[in-house]
Design a protein around this motif. Structure first.
Motif, PDB file in Angstrom:
ATOM      1  N   GLU A  50       0.829  -1.204   0.000  1.00 23.16           N
ATOM      2  CA  GLU A  50       0.000   0.000   0.000  1.00 23.16           C
ATOM      3  C   GLU A  50       0.864   1.255   0.000  1.00 23.16           C
ATOM      4  O   GLU A  50       0.554   2.228  -0.665  1.00 23.16           O
ATOM      5  N   GLU A  51       1.962   1.228   0.744  1.00 22.09           N
ATOM      6  CA  GLU A  51       2.854   2.386   0.804  1.00 22.09           C
ATOM      7  C   GLU A  51       3.585   2.584  -0.521  1.00 22.09           C
ATOM      8  O   GLU A  51       3.900   3.705  -0.902  1.00 22.09           O
ATOM      9  N   GLY A  52       3.861   1.503  -1.229  1.00 24.31           N
ATOM     10  CA  GLY A  52       4.591   1.598  -2.482  1.00 24.31           C
ATOM     11  C   GLY A  52       3.726   1.430  -3.705  1.00 24.31           C
ATOM     12  O   GLY A  52       4.232   1.186  -4.799  1.00 24.31           O
ATOM     13  N   ARG A  53       2.416   1.553  -3.540  1.00 32.35           N
ATOM     14  CA  ARG A  53       1.485   1.334  -4.648  1.00 32.35           C
ATOM     15  C   ARG A  53       1.814   2.202  -5.866  1.00 32.35           C
ATOM     16  O   ARG A  53       1.735   1.759  -7.005  1.00 32.35           O
ATOM     17  N   ARG A  54       2.224   3.437  -5.635  1.00 28.04           N
ATOM     18  CA  ARG A  54       2.518   4.344  -6.738  1.00 28.04           C
ATOM     19  C   ARG A  54       3.695   3.821  -7.569  1.00 28.04           C
ATOM     20  O   ARG A  54       3.689   3.915  -8.797  1.00 28.04           O
ATOM     21  N   ILE A  55       4.695   3.264  -6.911  1.00 30.92           N
ATOM     22  CA  ILE A  55       5.847   2.707  -7.626  1.00 30.92           C
ATOM     23  C   ILE A  55       5.398   1.562  -8.518  1.00 30.92           C
ATOM     24  O   ILE A  55       5.778   1.475  -9.685  1.00 30.92           O
ATOM     25  N   PHE A  56       4.548   0.672  -7.978  1.00 29.13           N
ATOM     26  CA  PHE A  56       4.047  -0.440  -8.780  1.00 29.13           C
ATOM     27  C   PHE A  56       3.211   0.061  -9.955  1.00 29.13           C
ATOM     28  O   PHE A  56       3.279  -0.482 -11.057  1.00 29.13           O
ATOM     29  N   GLN A  57       2.423   1.125  -9.742  1.00 23.31           N
ATOM     30  CA  GLN A  57       1.613   1.695 -10.814  1.00 23.31           C
ATOM     31  C   GLN A  57       2.510   2.247 -11.920  1.00 23.31           C
ATOM     32  O   GLN A  57       2.261   2.036 -13.105  1.00 23.31           O
ATOM     33  N   LEU A  58       3.574   2.945 -11.526  1.00 19.70           N
ATOM     34  CA  LEU A  58       4.498   3.485 -12.522  1.00 19.70           C
ATOM     35  C   LEU A  58       5.205   2.376 -13.295  1.00 19.70           C
ATOM     36  O   LEU A  58       5.407   2.484 -14.511  1.00 19.70           O
ATOM     37  N   LEU A  59       5.585   1.293 -12.617  1.00 20.82           N
ATOM     38  CA  LEU A  59       6.214   0.164 -13.297  1.00 20.82           C
ATOM     39  C   LEU A  59       5.262  -0.479 -14.304  1.00 20.82           C
ATOM     40  O   LEU A  59       5.660  -0.857 -15.409  1.00 20.82           O
ATOM     41  N   LYS A  60       3.996  -0.580 -13.923  1.00 17.76           N
ATOM     42  CA  LYS A  60       2.995  -1.152 -14.824  1.00 17.76           C
ATOM     43  C   LYS A  60       2.838  -0.271 -16.068  1.00 17.76           C
ATOM     44  O   LYS A  60       2.813  -0.773 -17.194  1.00 17.76           O
ATOM     45  N   GLU A  61       2.770   1.051 -15.854  1.00 17.51           N
ATOM     46  CA  GLU A  61       2.639   1.966 -16.984  1.00 17.51           C
ATOM     47  C   GLU A  61       3.873   1.902 -17.885  1.00 17.51           C
ATOM     48  O   GLU A  61       3.755   1.941 -19.109  1.00 17.51           O
ATOM     49  N   GLN A  62       5.040   1.787 -17.272  1.00 20.74           N
ATOM     50  CA  GLN A  62       6.280   1.683 -18.054  1.00 20.74           C
ATOM     51  C   GLN A  62       6.278   0.417 -18.911  1.00 20.74           C
ATOM     52  O   GLN A  62       6.662   0.450 -20.079  1.00 20.74           O
ATOM     53  N   ASN A  63       5.840  -0.691 -18.344  1.00 22.07           N
ATOM     54  CA  ASN A  63       5.759  -1.941 -19.110  1.00 22.07           C
ATOM     55  C   ASN A  63       4.804  -1.812 -20.285  1.00 22.07           C
ATOM     56  O   ASN A  63       5.080  -2.299 -21.382  1.00 22.07           O
ATOM     57  N   GLU A  64       3.657  -1.167 -20.061  1.00 19.53           N
ATOM     58  CA  GLU A  64       2.676  -0.987 -21.130  1.00 19.53           C
ATOM     59  C   GLU A  64       3.236  -0.105 -22.246  1.00 19.53           C
ATOM     60  O   GLU A  64       3.070  -0.406 -23.434  1.00 19.53           O
ATOM     61  N   LEU A  65       3.932   0.966 -21.867  1.00 16.06           N
ATOM     62  CA  LEU A  65       4.522   1.851 -22.877  1.00 16.06           C
ATOM     63  C   LEU A  65       5.629   1.144 -23.653  1.00 16.06           C
ATOM     64  O   LEU A  65       5.766   1.327 -24.869  1.00 16.06           O
ATOM     65  N   THR A  66       6.415   0.338 -22.963  1.00 14.74           N
ATOM     66  CA  THR A  66       7.479  -0.417 -23.627  1.00 14.74           C
ATOM     67  C   THR A  66       6.883  -1.380 -24.648  1.00 14.74           C
ATOM     68  O   THR A  66       7.370  -1.484 -25.772  1.00 14.74           O
ATOM     69  N   LEU A  67       5.815  -2.061 -24.266  1.00  9.89           N
ATOM     70  CA  LEU A  67       5.169  -2.994 -25.185  1.00  9.89           C
ATOM     71  C   LEU A  67       4.601  -2.267 -26.398  1.00  9.89           C
ATOM     72  O   LEU A  67       4.775  -2.712 -27.535  1.00  9.89           O
ATOM     73  N   GLN A  68       3.961  -1.129 -26.161  1.00  8.62           N
ATOM     74  CA  GLN A  68       3.413  -0.354 -27.275  1.00  8.62           C
ATOM     75  C   GLN A  68       4.519   0.100 -28.218  1.00  8.62           C
ATOM     76  O   GLN A  68       4.365   0.082 -29.439  1.00  8.62           O
ATOM     77  N   THR A  69       5.649   0.512 -27.668  1.00  8.26           N
ATOM     78  CA  THR A  69       6.780   0.960 -28.478  1.00  8.26           C
ATOM     79  C   THR A  69       7.342  -0.192 -29.301  1.00  8.26           C
ATOM     80  O   THR A  69       7.642  -0.043 -30.486  1.00  8.26           O
ATOM     81  N   LEU A  70       7.480  -1.358 -28.671  1.00  9.95           N
ATOM     82  CA  LEU A  70       8.017  -2.513 -29.383  1.00  9.95           C
ATOM     83  C   LEU A  70       7.106  -2.943 -30.522  1.00  9.95           C
ATOM     84  O   LEU A  70       7.585  -3.419 -31.551  1.00  9.95           O
ATOM     85  N   LEU A  71       5.801  -2.775 -30.347  1.00 13.03           N
ATOM     86  CA  LEU A  71       4.865  -3.154 -31.405  1.00 13.03           C
ATOM     87  C   LEU A  71       4.936  -2.204 -32.589  1.00 13.03           C
ATOM     88  O   LEU A  71       4.562  -2.567 -33.702  1.00 13.03           O
ATOM     89  N   LYS A  72       5.435  -0.984 -32.380  1.00 15.24           N
ATOM     90  CA  LYS A  72       5.529  -0.001 -33.461  1.00 15.24           C
ATOM     91  C   LYS A  72       6.844  -0.100 -34.218  1.00 15.24           C
ATOM     92  O   LYS A  72       6.985   0.480 -35.290  1.00 15.24           O
ATOM     93  N   VAL A  73       7.825  -0.793 -33.666  1.00 13.83           N
ATOM     94  CA  VAL A  73       9.128  -0.906 -34.317  1.00 13.83           C
ATOM     95  C   VAL A  73       9.004  -1.839 -35.519  1.00 13.83           C
ATOM     96  O   VAL A  73       8.448  -2.924 -35.428  1.00 13.83           O
ATOM     97  N   ASN A  74       9.520  -1.382 -36.644  1.00 19.23           N
ATOM     98  CA  ASN A  74       9.468  -2.182 -37.851  1.00 19.23           C
ATOM     99  C   ASN A  74      10.767  -2.991 -37.990  1.00 19.23           C
ATOM    100  O   ASN A  74      11.830  -2.423 -38.263  1.00 19.23           O
ATOM    101  N   ILE A  75      10.666  -4.264 -37.786  1.00 18.93           N
ATOM    102  CA  ILE A  75      11.816  -5.159 -37.940  1.00 18.93           C
ATOM    103  C   ILE A  75      11.608  -5.931 -39.239  1.00 18.93           C
ATOM    104  O   ILE A  75      10.613  -6.619 -39.391  1.00 18.93           O
ATOM    105  N   PRO A  76      12.567  -5.790 -40.186  1.00 18.99           N
ATOM    106  CA  PRO A  76      12.413  -6.475 -41.471  1.00 18.99           C
ATOM    107  C   PRO A  76      12.221  -7.998 -41.277  1.00 18.99           C
ATOM    108  O   PRO A  76      12.928  -8.630 -40.510  1.00 18.99           O
ATOM    109  N   GLY A  77      11.212  -8.527 -41.938  1.00 20.75           N
ATOM    110  CA  GLY A  77      10.924  -9.948 -41.847  1.00 20.75           C
ATOM    111  C   GLY A  77      10.070 -10.334 -40.665  1.00 20.75           C
ATOM    112  O   GLY A  77       9.678 -11.470 -40.503  1.00 20.75           O
ATOM    113  N   TRP A  78       9.783  -9.388 -39.786  1.00 19.46           N
ATOM    114  CA  TRP A  78       8.993  -9.673 -38.588  1.00 19.46           C
ATOM    115  C   TRP A  78       7.522  -9.848 -38.940  1.00 19.46           C
ATOM    116  O   TRP A  78       6.852 -10.718 -38.441  1.00 19.46           O
ATOM    117  N   ARG A  79       7.029  -9.003 -39.844  1.00 21.10           N
ATOM    118  CA  ARG A  79       5.596  -9.053 -40.196  1.00 21.10           C
ATOM    119  C   ARG A  79       5.425  -9.423 -41.628  1.00 21.10           C
ATOM    120  O   ARG A  79       6.102  -9.204 -42.505  1.00 21.10           O
TER     121      ARG A  79
END
Length: 79
Positions: A50-79
């Motif tokens: 409960e005391e560190g909930r904000r840290i966990f929330q920020l980590l979750k948001e960072q993971n989501e942004l990282t995933l979104q960024t990786l999905l936008k990267v165009n790697i030849p032969g990937w798609r």
């Protein structure tokens, strides 16, 4: 000692959710997720989840942004 305390709290919450006939259907995933987060927080940082909930929330948001960024990267032969 704190593990038993956390588990006792969890069991108390579940007991409060029983219907009058003593039965209940409960999705336990959110409870176990919070319990695991609390154990990790207390072990690693010395404070409750409960005391560190904000840290966990920020980590979750960072993971989501990282995933979104990786999905936008165009790697030849990937798609």
């Amino acid at each position: 000692m704190f593990k038993a305390y956390n588990c006792d709290d969890l069991i108390s919450k579940w007991e409060g959710m029983y219907s009058s006939d003593g039965s209940s259907e409960t999705d336990i995933w959110p409870f176990f997720k919070n319990l695991a987060s609390d154990v990790i927080s207390r072990t690693t940082f010395g404070s409750s989840y409960e005391e560190g909930r904000r840290i966990f929330q920020l980590l979750k948001e960072q993971n989501e942004l990282t995933l979104q960024t990786l999905l936008k990267v165009n790697i030849p032969g990937w798609r």
